[in-house]
Scaffold this motif. Structure first.
Motif, mmCIF file in Angstrom:
data_model
loop_
_atom_site.group_PDB
_atom_site.id
_atom_site.type_symbol
_atom_site.label_atom_id
_atom_site.label_comp_id
_atom_site.label_asym_id
_atom_site.label_seq_id
_atom_site.Cartn_x
_atom_site.Cartn_y
_atom_site.Cartn_z
ATOM 1 N N PRO A 14 44.309 42.054 38.823
ATOM 2 C CA PRO A 14 42.849 41.915 38.743
ATOM 3 C C PRO A 14 42.393 40.816 37.786
ATOM 4 N N ARG A 15 41.286 40.220 38.151
ATOM 5 C CA ARG A 15 40.559 39.308 37.278
ATOM 6 C C ARG A 15 39.282 40.030 36.902
ATOM 7 N N SER A 16 38.686 39.663 35.789
ATOM 8 C CA SER A 16 37.457 40.367 35.404
ATOM 9 C C SER A 16 36.494 39.436 34.686
ATOM 10 N N VAL A 41 31.366 45.409 33.770
ATOM 11 C CA VAL A 41 32.524 44.571 34.040
ATOM 12 C C VAL A 41 32.817 44.571 35.538
ATOM 13 N N HIS A 42 32.924 43.379 36.103
ATOM 14 C CA HIS A 42 33.289 43.215 37.503
ATOM 15 C C HIS A 42 34.757 42.823 37.553
ATOM 16 N N GLU A 43 35.573 43.623 38.257
ATOM 17 C CA GLU A 43 36.984 43.301 38.447
ATOM 18 C C GLU A 43 37.218 43.026 39.918
ATOM 19 N N TRP A 44 38.065 42.033 40.206
ATOM 20 C CA TRP A 44 38.398 41.725 41.588
ATOM 21 C C TRP A 44 39.814 41.181 41.653
ATOM 22 N N SER A 51 35.561 46.010 42.031
ATOM 23 C CA SER A 51 35.103 47.235 41.374
ATOM 24 C C SER A 51 34.228 46.841 40.185
ATOM 25 N N TYR A 52 33.360 47.779 39.793
ATOM 26 C CA TYR A 52 32.469 47.580 38.653
ATOM 27 C C TYR A 52 32.575 48.791 37.735
#
Length: 110
Positions: A14-16, A41-44, A51-52
């Motif tokens: 994941p990146r965030s 925090v937005h993770e992708w 996800s948030y």
């Protein structure tokens, strides 16, 4: 086999980024030292998972505190307001949805 593991790791790692921040105003005191902070925090992942999370606690960086998972379709539209009160924190989204976290969940560490 090793190449497959490396590719899968790269696709799922994941990146965030912090997409919203708020700090409790000085008029709201929780009886502890220092202000409290909240970050969304937005993770992708490169594979397309998103996800948030809302993280509330004593530290400005949203890496430690009380975590609340947020609905992706609501959170991606953005936060409208964050309202801090002595009873807790209310986050209102542009969609009209709200999340309330009672103060007792983010006081005293976690």
């Amino acid at each position: 086999m090793l190449l497959t593991a490396a590719v899968l790791t790269a696709l799922w790692w994941p990146r965030s980024e912090v997409v919203y921040r708020s700090t409790a105003p000085s008029s709201v005191a929780y009886g502890e030292d220092g202000p409290h902070h909240m970050g969304v925090v937005h993770e992708w992942t490169p594979s397309g998972r998103h996800s948030y999370r809302m993280v509330t606690g004593r530290y400005p960086a949203p890496s430690y505190g009380h975590w609340v998972d947020l609905d992706t379709t609501v959170a991606r539209e953005g936060v409208e307001t964050a309202t801090w009160t002595e009873s807790g924190l209310r986050l209102r989204f542009r969609t009209g949805h709200e999340v309330f976290v009672p103060a007792r969940f983010f006081l005293g560490g976690r």
